[in-house]
Design a protein around this motif. Structure first.
Motif, mmCIF file in Angstrom:
data_model
loop_
_atom_site.group_PDB
_atom_site.id
_atom_site.type_symbol
_atom_site.label_atom_id
_atom_site.label_comp_id
_atom_site.label_asym_id
_atom_site.label_seq_id
_atom_site.Cartn_x
_atom_site.Cartn_y
_atom_site.Cartn_z
ATOM 1 N N VAL A 98 20.504 4.603 -2.032
ATOM 2 C CA VAL A 98 19.192 4.211 -2.573
ATOM 3 C C VAL A 98 18.740 2.941 -1.866
ATOM 4 N N TYR A 99 17.511 2.946 -1.378
ATOM 5 C CA TYR A 99 16.948 1.790 -0.661
ATOM 6 C C TYR A 99 15.724 1.287 -1.412
ATOM 7 N N ALA A 100 15.602 -0.033 -1.538
ATOM 8 C CA ALA A 100 14.392 -0.597 -2.155
ATOM 9 C C ALA A 100 13.281 -0.618 -1.112
ATOM 10 N N GLY A 101 12.110 -0.083 -1.489
ATOM 11 C CA GLY A 101 10.951 -0.088 -0.594
ATOM 12 C C GLY A 101 10.090 -1.319 -0.821
ATOM 13 N N LEU A 102 8.833 -1.199 -0.431
ATOM 14 C CA LEU A 102 7.947 -2.363 -0.498
ATOM 15 C C LEU A 102 7.536 -2.674 -1.940
ATOM 16 N N PRO A 103 7.389 -3.975 -2.255
ATOM 17 C CA PRO A 103 7.215 -4.356 -3.663
ATOM 18 C C PRO A 103 5.772 -4.405 -4.170
ATOM 19 N N HIS A 104 4.806 -4.260 -3.283
ATOM 20 C CA HIS A 104 3.405 -4.328 -3.747
ATOM 21 C C HIS A 104 2.474 -3.661 -2.740
ATOM 22 N N ALA A 105 1.216 -3.472 -3.141
ATOM 23 C CA ALA A 105 0.228 -2.773 -2.302
ATOM 24 C C ALA A 105 -0.094 -3.560 -1.040
ATOM 25 N N ARG A 106 -0.606 -2.849 -0.044
ATOM 26 C CA ARG A 106 -0.886 -3.445 1.266
ATOM 27 C C ARG A 106 -1.809 -4.653 1.188
ATOM 28 N N ALA B 113 3.373 4.779 3.998
ATOM 29 C CA ALA B 113 2.346 4.331 4.955
ATOM 30 C C ALA B 113 2.965 3.361 5.960
ATOM 31 N N ALA B 114 3.872 2.514 5.496
ATOM 32 C CA ALA B 114 4.528 1.568 6.413
ATOM 33 C C ALA B 114 5.378 2.320 7.438
ATOM 34 N N ALA B 115 6.011 3.408 7.013
ATOM 35 C CA ALA B 115 6.812 4.208 7.954
ATOM 36 C C ALA B 115 5.897 4.872 8.986
ATOM 37 N N LEU C 187 -4.388 5.999 4.660
ATOM 38 C CA LEU C 187 -3.703 5.995 5.963
ATOM 39 C C LEU C 187 -2.787 7.221 6.088
ATOM 40 N N LEU C 188 -2.096 7.506 5.005
ATOM 41 C CA LEU C 188 -1.202 8.678 4.998
ATOM 42 C C LEU C 188 -2.004 9.958 5.296
ATOM 43 N N PHE C 189 -3.141 10.132 4.607
ATOM 44 C CA PHE C 189 -3.943 11.347 4.813
ATOM 45 C C PHE C 189 -4.513 11.424 6.234
ATOM 46 N N ARG C 190 -4.850 10.294 6.799
ATOM 47 C CA ARG C 190 -5.479 10.311 8.125
ATOM 48 C C ARG C 190 -4.471 10.477 9.253
ATOM 49 N N ARG C 191 -3.244 9.971 9.045
ATOM 50 C CA ARG C 191 -2.302 9.961 10.170
ATOM 51 C C ARG C 191 -1.187 11.016 10.060
ATOM 52 N N ALA C 192 -0.724 11.275 8.855
ATOM 53 C CA ALA C 192 0.394 12.236 8.735
ATOM 54 C C ALA C 192 -0.131 13.646 9.007
ATOM 55 N N GLN C 193 0.688 14.462 9.684
ATOM 56 C CA GLN C 193 0.213 15.768 10.159
ATOM 57 C C GLN C 193 0.552 16.929 9.225
ATOM 58 N N ASP C 194 1.394 16.660 8.199
ATOM 59 C CA ASP C 194 1.786 17.768 7.314
ATOM 60 C C ASP C 194 2.012 17.235 5.898
ATOM 61 N N VAL C 195 0.922 17.211 5.137
ATOM 62 C CA VAL C 195 0.990 16.652 3.777
ATOM 63 C C VAL C 195 0.587 17.719 2.770
ATOM 64 N N THR C 196 1.461 17.972 1.809
ATOM 65 C CA THR C 196 1.081 18.832 0.685
ATOM 66 C C THR C 196 0.819 17.921 -0.513
ATOM 67 N N MET C 197 -0.387 18.031 -1.047
ATOM 68 C CA MET C 197 -0.754 17.157 -2.178
ATOM 69 C C MET C 197 -0.618 17.929 -3.492
ATOM 70 N N ILE C 198 0.296 17.434 -4.313
ATOM 71 C CA ILE C 198 0.484 17.994 -5.650
ATOM 72 C C ILE C 198 -0.199 17.008 -6.601
#
Ligand code: BDR
Ligand code: CA
Length: 330
Positions: free
Chosen positions: A63-71, A135-137, A180-191
């Motif tokens: 388990v890794y801690a990610g970013l703590p707050h919005a951009r 988004a950071a990745a 950013l995720l929607f504009r740059r990632a090439q394969d996103v399934t939105m649930i």
């Protein structure tokens, strides 16, 4: 053949149920979990994740801690509505032992980037909180943006938001990150809420877990009942709580549970519709559609899978009820 998966969780009651779904799915190999802020602070979410992994005997998963707050912010405070829905500790005030195993020292973004480089399309990433770490990745590595397969819980296309008229809770936390995720990632399934508010859990189902008389069953029942009670106040018309995050994991296992609309998405970033997930007008005629939005769901089949997987997972945890006393001899 199993599918490798990384969950990005803001654990959260339905995140906990999503984690349990993943652990109860033989088709999935959970190779790691990244934690984000959202329903709780990032530290609380990570702690909850570690405690739940321990409960189900899966402390081997890193388990890794990610970013703590919005951009665009420099800190994060839990919203009152999140505390109401998930409890102050994020898991409906249930008490789990302090986890023995700690989070990894490494960086969540580096872990995500390296995992996509190593496993490519054999890996699915399932984010069920704000999009900040993902988004950071994407920003850190073009290869990630091009090759990551993402099945995310978030957004609402054809129904209103749940924290504001236009905005769903996860997207609302960091609209720039999801955009950013929607504009740059090439394969996103939105649930999104279009389908997750059709998949409802009631106390009739949670009673099944309680009857198991196991630590895992008690935890699932207590946490979910807390969530159901909150929904009785915030959305009494539904008659149950929305299984948002578990549905995203279920689709990672079996995409045929939902019907999707192929579309290029964006997030509104200004004005009263800030946080709205909607088709990107500028990419309307682009033949390549990078997002697939779930617009219909096989509710009955999903609920059956959900109950089967979580119940058999909880069954295997330690008994909480003392064994019946032997009959006294006369
Ligand atoms: C989403 O918001 C959070 O409260 C839940 O965990 C879920 O990920 C639903 O809008
Ligand atoms: Ca969540």
């Amino acid at each position: 053949m199993t599918t490798k998966v990384i969950l990005d969780l803001d654990t959260g009651i339905d995140d906990a149920l999503a984690l349990a779904y993943a652990l109860g799915s033989p088709e999935l190999e959970v190779i790691g979990i990244t934690g984000t802020y959202g329903n709780v602070l990032v530290e609380t979410g990570v702690r909850n994740t570690l405690a739940i992994l321990e409960l189900f005997g899966r402390s081997d998963i890193p388990v890794y801690a990610g970013l703590p707050h919005a951009r665009r912010r420099d800190s994060f405070e839990v919203l009152e509505i999140s505390e109401f829905i998930h409890g102050i500790n994020g898991i409906g005030e249930t008490v789990l032992p302090e986890p023995v195993v700690q989070a990894e020292e490494g960086d969540a973004v580096e872990f995500l980037v390296a995992a996509v480089r190593e496993h490519g399309e054999d890996l699915v990433i399932v984010p069920t909180g704000p999009s900040t770490t993902i988004a950071a990745a994407i920003e850190a590595d073009d290869h990630f943006a091009e090759h990551a397969r993402i099945v995310m819980m978030g957004g609402a296309l054809a129904v209103p938001g749940n924290v504001r008229p236009w905005a769903e809770a996860n997207v609302n936390q960091d609209p720039e990150a999801t955009d950013l995720l929607f504009r740059r990632a090439q394969d996103v399934t939105m649930i999104g809420l279009d389908v997750t508010l059709q998949t409802l859990l009631t106390t009739e189902e949670t009673a099944v877990w309680r009857e198991l008389g196991t630590a895992g069953g008690d935890f699932l029942a207590d946490a979910a009942d807390y969530y159901i009670r909150a929904y009785e106040t915030t959305a009494p018309n539904l008659g149950g709580c929305g299984l948002h995050d578990p549905l995203a994991v279920a689709v990672a296992v079996d995409p045929s549970l939902v019907t999707c609309l192929d579309i290029n998405l964006k997030v509104d970033l200004a004005g009263e519709t800030r946080g709205r997930t909607i088709g990107d007008h500028d990419r309307l005629n682009d033949p390549v559609k990078t997002a697939h939005v779930a617009v219909a769901v096989d509710v009955e089949r999903f609920l059956a899978e959900f109950m089967q997987r979580l119940t058999s997972l909880a069954e295997k945890t330690r008994a909480t009820e003392p064994a019946a006393a032997p009959m006294a001899r006369r």
